[in-house]
Design a protein around this motif. Sequence first.
Motif, short mmCIF file in Angstrom:
data_model
loop_
_atom_site.label_atom_id
_atom_site.label_comp_id
_atom_site.label_asym_id
_atom_site.label_seq_id
_atom_site.Cartn_x
_atom_site.Cartn_y
_atom_site.Cartn_z
N PHE A 22 0.85 -1.13 -0.21
CA PHE A 22 -0.20 -0.14 -0.30
C PHE A 22 1.01 1.50 -0.04
O PHE A 22 0.66 2.40 -1.08
CB PHE A 22 -1.07 -0.25 1.60
N PHE A 23 1.64 0.88 0.82
CA PHE A 23 2.42 2.65 0.77
C PHE A 23 4.08 2.80 0.81
O PHE A 23 4.36 3.62 0.24
CB PHE A 23 3.42 2.30 2.15
N LYS A 24 4.18 1.59 -0.12
CA LYS A 24 5.47 1.14 -1.57
C LYS A 24 6.80 1.97 -0.59
O LYS A 24 7.91 2.20 -1.20
CB LYS A 24 5.04 2.07 -2.22
N SER A 25 6.84 1.44 1.01
CA SER A 25 7.59 1.25 1.77
C SER A 25 7.76 0.98 3.17
O SER A 25 6.11 0.32 3.38
CB SER A 25 7.05 3.14 2.28
N ILE A 26 8.52 0.40 3.80
CA ILE A 26 9.14 -0.62 4.78
C ILE A 26 8.99 -0.12 5.89
O ILE A 26 7.85 -0.26 6.81
CB ILE A 26 10.06 -1.37 5.09
N GLY A 27 8.73 1.32 5.67
CA GLY A 27 8.79 2.41 7.27
C GLY A 27 9.85 2.48 7.47
O GLY A 27 11.00 3.11 7.22
N SER A 28 9.93 1.30 9.03
CA SER A 28 11.23 1.83 9.95
C SER A 28 12.40 0.32 9.35
O SER A 28 12.06 -0.53 8.77
CB SER A 28 10.73 1.16 11.06
N PRO A 29 13.56 0.77 9.81
CA PRO A 29 14.84 0.12 8.92
C PRO A 29 14.49 -1.14 10.21
O PRO A 29 14.85 -1.27 11.06
CB PRO A 29 15.69 0.77 8.98
N VAL A 30 14.71 -2.41 9.26
CA VAL A 30 15.55 -3.24 9.45
C VAL A 30 16.96 -3.32 10.66
O VAL A 30 17.83 -2.81 10.27
CB VAL A 30 15.59 -4.67 8.86
N LEU A 31 17.39 -3.58 11.93
CA LEU A 31 18.69 -3.78 12.32
C LEU A 31 19.28 -4.92 12.21
O LEU A 31 18.67 -6.08 12.52
CB LEU A 31 18.27 -3.34 14.16
N LEU A 32 20.31 -4.70 11.71
CA LEU A 32 20.90 -6.00 10.88
C LEU A 32 22.76 -5.49 11.69
O LEU A 32 23.14 -4.49 12.59
CB LEU A 32 21.73 -5.16 9.62
N THR A 33 23.28 -6.62 12.35
CA THR A 33 24.55 -6.49 13.33
C THR A 33 25.49 -6.94 12.09
O THR A 33 24.94 -8.14 12.15
CB THR A 33 24.33 -7.22 14.89
N TYR A 34 26.93 -7.21 12.95
CA TYR A 34 28.06 -7.30 11.96
C TYR A 34 28.93 -7.91 12.66
O TYR A 34 29.46 -6.90 13.39
CB TYR A 34 28.16 -6.45 10.83
N PRO A 35 29.98 -8.30 12.34
CA PRO A 35 30.70 -9.08 13.32
C PRO A 35 32.22 -7.27 12.84
O PRO A 35 32.12 -6.69 12.16
CB PRO A 35 31.81 -9.87 12.59
N ASP A 36 32.88 -6.59 14.05
CA ASP A 36 33.32 -5.31 14.26
C ASP A 36 34.85 -5.40 13.07
O ASP A 36 35.22 -6.28 12.56
CB ASP A 36 34.44 -5.15 15.59
N SER A 37 34.74 -4.56 12.36
CA SER A 37 35.27 -3.69 11.23
C SER A 37 37.03 -2.61 11.87
O SER A 37 35.72 -1.91 12.22
CB SER A 37 35.07 -3.40 10.62
N THR A 115 15.26 -4.84 -12.99
CA THR A 115 17.04 -4.16 -13.88
C THR A 115 17.73 -5.04 -12.02
O THR A 115 18.91 -4.71 -12.32
CB THR A 115 17.39 -3.00 -14.29
N ARG A 116 16.85 -5.16 -11.25
CA ARG A 116 17.16 -4.88 -9.55
C ARG A 116 17.54 -3.36 -9.41
O ARG A 116 18.54 -3.71 -8.32
CB ARG A 116 18.56 -6.02 -9.33
N GLU A 117 17.40 -2.37 -10.44
CA GLU A 117 17.89 -0.89 -9.32
C GLU A 117 16.06 -0.49 -8.66
O GLU A 117 16.32 0.59 -8.74
CB GLU A 117 18.07 -0.60 -10.74
N GLU A 118 15.03 -1.00 -8.92
CA GLU A 118 13.83 -0.53 -8.37
C GLU A 118 13.70 -0.53 -7.61
O GLU A 118 14.60 -2.01 -6.63
CB GLU A 118 12.53 -1.66 -9.11
N HIS A 119 12.55 0.15 -6.56
CA HIS A 119 12.88 0.27 -5.71
C HIS A 119 12.50 -0.76 -4.52
O HIS A 119 12.69 -1.42 -3.36
CB HIS A 119 12.07 1.51 -5.07
#
Length: 186
Positions: A22-37, A115-119
């Motif tokens: 409906f909104f063409k948007s997810i709203g709030s971001p997904v929280l990801l974590t990764y090994p320290d760099s 094309t993998r570039e779409e929203h």
Amino acid sequence: SILKHENTRTEKQNELLDHISFFKSIGSPVLLTYPDSNLIEELLEQITQQKPDYNFISDDSLKHNLWVVRDEATLQLITEDFLRIDKLYIADGHHRSAGAAAYCDMERKKNPHYTREEHFNFFPVCVIPFSKLHIYEYHRLVKDDEIVNAPDFLARVGQYFHIKPCGNLPYQPLKKMQFGLYFNQH
């Protein structure tokens, strides 16, 4: 690759798919974590020593600072270092990411020449290194009186879990697969 640590409920995933459609948007971001760099940390330290591009207080009275990285060389270094990280882990947002993936699949079927570039191929994330991520307890309240007030409730729970009364002391799980249950003031 992005790895999950919990399964999602189809009902909730479909609800989020409808929302995203409906909104063409997810709203709030997904929280990801990764090994320290070390490189990413050093670059972010340098960037955040500068004056933020945006500084505001949100409706929930939290102060936010935002720095926009415009330097192409710095962006390239950050991008290259993230490409060296094999796995990102979902810390919060399993249902949002599952809903976004379902939306992406749906849109790709409607647009076979994508094309993998779409929203629809993207969703917002917030990435935090392991060392800066603090995960706190997650509490659930069961309000279904029919279930929790059943005379055999604890016996039914005991069919699946080992129950150990802890008196009036709050229980703090210390190992994986442990949890506390506050039931009828005990």
